[in-house]
Design a protein around this motif. Sequence first.
Motif, PDB file in Angstrom:
ATOM      1  N   MET B   1       1.355  -1.231  -0.169  1.00 38.72           N
ATOM      2  CA  MET B   1       0.117   0.153  -0.167  1.00 38.72           C
ATOM      3  C   MET B   1       0.658   1.289  -0.380  1.00 38.72           C
ATOM      4  O   MET B   1       1.661   1.580   0.062  1.00 38.72           O
ATOM      5  CB  MET B   1      -0.841   0.280   1.214  1.00 38.72           C
ATOM      6  N   GLY B   2       0.565   2.359  -0.038  1.00 35.92           N
ATOM      7  CA  GLY B   2       0.864   3.440  -0.252  1.00 35.92           C
ATOM      8  C   GLY B   2       1.929   3.176  -1.336  1.00 35.92           C
ATOM      9  O   GLY B   2       3.315   4.281  -1.525  1.00 35.92           O
ATOM     10  N   ASP B   3       2.087   2.563  -2.356  1.00 31.57           N
ATOM     11  CA  ASP B   3       2.782   2.074  -3.010  1.00 31.57           C
ATOM     12  C   ASP B   3       3.232   3.180  -4.131  1.00 31.57           C
ATOM     13  O   ASP B   3       4.516   3.450  -4.676  1.00 31.57           O
ATOM     14  CB  ASP B   3       2.402   1.252  -4.679  1.00 31.57           C
ATOM     15  N   ALA B   4       2.583   3.891  -4.690  1.00 29.47           N
ATOM     16  CA  ALA B   4       2.595   6.060  -5.066  1.00 29.47           C
ATOM     17  C   ALA B   4       3.209   6.177  -4.106  1.00 29.47           C
ATOM     18  O   ALA B   4       3.645   6.497  -4.688  1.00 29.47           O
ATOM     19  CB  ALA B   4       1.636   6.438  -5.858  1.00 29.47           C
ATOM     20  N   SER B   5       3.481   6.239  -3.012  1.00 28.59           N
ATOM     21  CA  SER B   5       4.131   7.009  -2.084  1.00 28.59           C
ATOM     22  C   SER B   5       4.837   6.617  -1.850  1.00 28.59           C
ATOM     23  O   SER B   5       5.846   7.511  -1.900  1.00 28.59           O
ATOM     24  CB  SER B   5       3.031   7.587  -0.957  1.00 28.59           C
ATOM     25  N   SER B   6       5.348   5.556  -1.922  1.00 29.29           N
ATOM     26  CA  SER B   6       6.789   5.372  -1.690  1.00 29.29           C
ATOM     27  C   SER B   6       7.010   5.421  -3.764  1.00 29.29           C
ATOM     28  O   SER B   6       8.395   5.833  -3.347  1.00 29.29           O
ATOM     29  CB  SER B   6       6.563   3.844  -1.688  1.00 29.29           C
ATOM     30  N   ALA B   7       7.089   5.136  -4.018  1.00 33.83           N
ATOM     31  CA  ALA B   7       7.257   6.093  -5.352  1.00 33.83           C
ATOM     32  C   ALA B   7       7.387   7.200  -5.922  1.00 33.83           C
ATOM     33  O   ALA B   7       8.773   7.289  -6.331  1.00 33.83           O
ATOM     34  CB  ALA B   7       6.477   4.934  -7.076  1.00 33.83           C
ATOM     35  N   SER B   8       7.198   8.025  -5.227  1.00 32.45           N
ATOM     36  CA  SER B   8       6.939   8.864  -5.522  1.00 32.45           C
ATOM     37  C   SER B   8       8.629   9.136  -4.476  1.00 32.45           C
ATOM     38  O   SER B   8       9.313  10.504  -4.625  1.00 32.45           O
ATOM     39  CB  SER B   8       5.764   9.963  -5.675  1.00 32.45           C
ATOM     40  N   TYR B   9       8.130   9.258  -3.016  1.00 31.60           N
ATOM     41  CA  TYR B   9       8.972   8.991  -1.830  1.00 31.60           C
ATOM     42  C   TYR B   9      10.348   8.394  -2.856  1.00 31.60           C
ATOM     43  O   TYR B   9      11.682   9.609  -2.941  1.00 31.60           O
ATOM     44  CB  TYR B   9       9.015   8.400  -1.204  1.00 31.60           C
ATOM     45  N   ILE B  10      10.439   8.086  -3.112  1.00 25.70           N
ATOM     46  CA  ILE B  10      11.826   7.074  -3.905  1.00 25.70           C
ATOM     47  C   ILE B  10      12.408   8.344  -4.846  1.00 25.70           C
ATOM     48  O   ILE B  10      13.265   7.729  -4.937  1.00 25.70           O
ATOM     49  CB  ILE B  10      11.900   5.540  -4.879  1.00 25.70           C
ATOM     50  N   ARG B  11      11.392   8.210  -5.948  1.00 23.41           N
ATOM     51  CA  ARG B  11      11.774   9.320  -6.993  1.00 23.41           C
ATOM     52  C   ARG B  11      12.704  10.756  -6.059  1.00 23.41           C
ATOM     53  O   ARG B  11      13.328  11.548  -6.826  1.00 23.41           O
ATOM     54  CB  ARG B  11      10.321   9.642  -7.937  1.00 23.41           C
ATOM     55  N   MET B  12      11.871  11.197  -5.211  1.00 23.84           N
ATOM     56  CA  MET B  12      12.530  12.433  -4.316  1.00 23.84           C
ATOM     57  C   MET B  12      14.037  11.800  -3.975  1.00 23.84           C
ATOM     58  O   MET B  12      14.429  12.870  -4.339  1.00 23.84           O
ATOM     59  CB  MET B  12      11.258  12.612  -3.249  1.00 23.84           C
ATOM     60  N   VAL B  13      14.181  11.016  -3.402  1.00 26.04           N
ATOM     61  CA  VAL B  13      14.812  10.859  -2.760  1.00 26.04           C
ATOM     62  C   VAL B  13      16.311  10.536  -4.118  1.00 26.04           C
ATOM     63  O   VAL B  13      17.283  11.523  -3.883  1.00 26.04           O
ATOM     64  CB  VAL B  13      15.245   9.397  -2.219  1.00 26.04           C
ATOM     65  N   HIS B  14      15.953   9.648  -4.940  1.00 29.95           N
ATOM     66  CA  HIS B  14      15.939   9.928  -6.365  1.00 29.95           C
ATOM     67  C   HIS B  14      16.696  11.124  -6.607  1.00 29.95           C
ATOM     68  O   HIS B  14      18.233  11.813  -7.194  1.00 29.95           O
ATOM     69  CB  HIS B  14      15.714   8.997  -7.072  1.00 29.95           C
ATOM     70  N   HIS B  15      16.348  12.235  -6.474  1.00 30.71           N
ATOM     71  CA  HIS B  15      16.182  13.437  -7.662  1.00 30.71           C
ATOM     72  C   HIS B  15      17.014  14.007  -6.814  1.00 30.71           C
ATOM     73  O   HIS B  15      18.114  14.586  -7.030  1.00 30.71           O
ATOM     74  CB  HIS B  15      14.997  14.349  -7.260  1.00 30.71           C
ATOM     75  N   LEU B  16      17.139  13.911  -5.196  1.00 31.47           N
ATOM     76  CA  LEU B  16      17.703  14.938  -4.185  1.00 31.47           C
ATOM     77  C   LEU B  16      19.465  14.122  -4.530  1.00 31.47           C
ATOM     78  O   LEU B  16      20.030  15.195  -4.319  1.00 31.47           O
ATOM     79  CB  LEU B  16      17.808  14.833  -2.978  1.00 31.47           C
ATOM     80  N   ILE B  17      19.423  12.973  -4.292  1.00 34.65           N
ATOM     81  CA  ILE B  17      20.713  11.792  -4.870  1.00 34.65           C
ATOM     82  C   ILE B  17      21.715  12.902  -5.965  1.00 34.65           C
ATOM     83  O   ILE B  17      22.813  13.438  -5.826  1.00 34.65           O
ATOM     84  CB  ILE B  17      20.885  10.671  -4.718  1.00 34.65           C
ATOM     85  N   GLU B  18      20.661  13.095  -6.865  1.00 28.20           N
ATOM     86  CA  GLU B  18      21.207  13.859  -8.226  1.00 28.20           C
ATOM     87  C   GLU B  18      21.643  14.725  -7.873  1.00 28.20           C
ATOM     88  O   GLU B  18      22.626  15.320  -8.328  1.00 28.20           O
ATOM     89  CB  GLU B  18      20.135  13.564  -9.223  1.00 28.20           C
ATOM     90  N   LYS B  19      21.570  15.585  -6.852  1.00 28.78           N
ATOM     91  CA  LYS B  19      21.811  17.031  -7.323  1.00 28.78           C
ATOM     92  C   LYS B  19      23.234  16.700  -5.918  1.00 28.78           C
ATOM     93  O   LYS B  19      23.217  17.379  -6.160  1.00 28.78           O
ATOM     94  CB  LYS B  19      20.321  17.791  -5.941  1.00 28.78           C
ATOM     95  N   CYS B  20      22.694  15.621  -5.195  1.00 23.72           N
ATOM     96  CA  CYS B  20      24.116  15.723  -4.671  1.00 23.72           C
ATOM     97  C   CYS B  20      25.359  15.574  -5.460  1.00 23.72           C
ATOM     98  O   CYS B  20      26.097  16.022  -5.506  1.00 23.72           O
ATOM     99  CB  CYS B  20      23.923  14.702  -3.550  1.00 23.72           C
ATOM    100  N   ILE B  21      24.942  14.614  -6.765  1.00 27.73           N
ATOM    101  CA  ILE B  21      25.916  14.073  -7.219  1.00 27.73           C
ATOM    102  C   ILE B  21      26.661  14.913  -8.204  1.00 27.73           C
ATOM    103  O   ILE B  21      27.601  15.765  -8.421  1.00 27.73           O
ATOM    104  CB  ILE B  21      25.442  13.342  -7.750  1.00 27.73           C
ATOM    105  N   CYS B  22      25.249  16.372  -8.294  1.00 27.31           N
ATOM    106  CA  CYS B  22      26.414  17.732  -8.638  1.00 27.31           C
ATOM    107  C   CYS B  22      26.357  18.604  -8.198  1.00 27.31           C
ATOM    108  O   CYS B  22      27.411  19.290  -8.353  1.00 27.31           O
ATOM    109  CB  CYS B  22      24.299  18.450  -9.246  1.00 27.31           C
ATOM    110  N   PHE B  23      27.126  18.163  -6.960  1.00 24.57           N
ATOM    111  CA  PHE B  23      28.299  18.270  -5.613  1.00 24.57           C
ATOM    112  C   PHE B  23      29.332  18.073  -5.518  1.00 24.57           C
ATOM    113  O   PHE B  23      29.865  18.071  -4.795  1.00 24.57           O
ATOM    114  CB  PHE B  23      27.106  19.057  -4.777  1.00 24.57           C
ATOM    115  N   ASN B  24      29.403  16.630  -6.563  1.00 24.54           N
ATOM    116  CA  ASN B  24      29.927  16.191  -6.068  1.00 24.54           C
ATOM    117  C   ASN B  24      30.057  15.059  -5.270  1.00 24.54           C
ATOM    118  O   ASN B  24      31.917  14.933  -4.461  1.00 24.54           O
ATOM    119  CB  ASN B  24      31.533  16.780  -7.006  1.00 24.54           C
ATOM    120  N   LEU B  25      29.456  15.266  -4.209  1.00 22.10           N
ATOM    121  CA  LEU B  25      29.285  14.533  -3.614  1.00 22.10           C
ATOM    122  C   LEU B  25      29.565  12.752  -3.479  1.00 22.10           C
ATOM    123  O   LEU B  25      28.953  12.257  -4.434  1.00 22.10           O
ATOM    124  CB  LEU B  25      28.396  14.618  -2.483  1.00 22.10           C
TER     125      LEU B  25
END
Lengths: 465, 99
Positions: B1-25
């Motif tokens: 349950m909460g699949d959609a929310s899990s998916a969107s959460y994961i997407r958010m984390v993914h997005h954040l990670i990409e941002k960090c990568i932009c900072f070379n972390l």
Amino acid sequence: MLAVSPVGCSGLEERAAATGIGMETEAIGAVSSDLVDFDFTVDDIDFGDFFLRLEDDGDALPDLEVDPSDIFTEFEEIAAGGNNGVTDQEVPTSVNRPASPPDVDPCSGVLTAEENAAVVAFVDVEEGKGESNQQHADEAAAAANNGDFAAVMIAAEEKSTSSTTSSSQEAESRHKSSGKSSHGKKKAKVDWTPELHRRFVQAVEQLGIDKAVPSRILEIMGIDSLTRHNIASHLQKYRSHRKHMLAREAEAASWTQRRQMYATGSGAAAVKRPDANAWTVPTIGFPPPPPPPAPPSHPMQHFGRPLHVWGHPTPTVDSPRVPMWPRHLVPRTPAPPWAPPPPADPAAFWHHHPYMRGPGHMPTQVIAMPMPAARFPAPPVRGVLPPCPAPMYRPLVPPTFANKDQQDTQLQLHTQPSSESIDAAIGDVLTKPWLPLPLGLKPPSVDSVMGELQRQGVANVPPAC
Amino acid sequence: MGDASSASYIRMVHHLIEKCICFNLNKEECMDALEKHANINPVITSTVWKELEKENKEFFETYNKDRVDRNIEEETMQRIQKMLSDAAASKTDDDEEEG
């Protein structure tokens, strides 16, 4: 030796030897019992990864020039369905066959003979002895049709004799290699190694893609083990691949334009998409995923993967492929080499890594690169991320949005990231979830993440802040 | 349950990670940053990072290599700077002594 070697066929063996086409006989023997054993399947031919994955095997490609398959079909039919007829024909033939006709069945001796002719005919066809070949083939066919076994054998013999000198070696070696699984359609299995393909491409480019004719290509390449037929089918695949690449490129270009248009035009018109589309990268101002981007059939299996240009060895192995940034099209890819199909279709639109998905099997031979490089002049990536090798292919559609934040962020690249800027960037993402992903990496599969989390004992639900 | 929310959460984390990568972390730095600034469980960050790495092997290979290179570069720069400042310092001393 003979795949078919029932006692009664010894005579045939002698005969085959006599005609000097023993190799073929062997092949034929195999053939008769293995009618559906294609020399190569799409999977074998690595370039299947790159483009149209033909549902049927390569054999189905229409020949560009001569149609040896037609010849074969004829024989095959005779062979396959003609046991009865053959039997009849057999009886009278005692010419060279001490073997008894009744052995037709197991022996398929008659078939063998006919197929001998077919093989020989084919061999010659491959060698480009077009006309005379046809004649012989016709003769053989006619003979077979007429049930004149002897005539068939004679025709075959003639053929083989005439071709013996120069071609028998080639034929034999060819058949040797394709021996075990050769089929009526004698398509010697060609291993299109990157090097081989490169030469092929060179030859084609030298002639001009439109003027590239298999026989000329063969001449230029000067490789004995290739038959014109091999080249013909390879050429066909190559052409079709190019078309797709071009189409993709065109589409990519048009998408990029559109995006820019929208981005600058309606910056804030952020399309707030419902969660369900969370995966689809709702991009700013983008209209609902454009109508199934044309390349539906995407064969674009190449898309996504670093647009593998058909024909160049992959830089790395298997999965690793340059991340796709594209956000472009590519609806869905049939069998992405990398990973599971995109979460949602429309979403796929954005994160499509067509190439990426697919049977992990990276074609060892494959290809990659070059072409696309020319084709997809990656649009300048904003703030190119150092690691982004991005090469060539990707019609990079990097965040071209006139997004100041991004620009600022990108500038951070070369300096020691300061905590504040990171904080700002993060805050940005949190508050504006609709922003496109800066890198457009292929998203992880939700299921595997969830599974992993469970294993670690974490409940996903966004932790209460 | 909460699949959609899990998916969107994961997407958010993914997005954040990409941002960090932009900072070379790197992964660890990213985990810290996300936890500090976005309250994301580092385990989640780590998992998503690893999955991203799996899906985008080539990218990460290059990224990591570049980071290493950059680190080496930085280190070298620092050493050079140190040497220069040491040299400057000792020179000054000499001058003072002589002067």
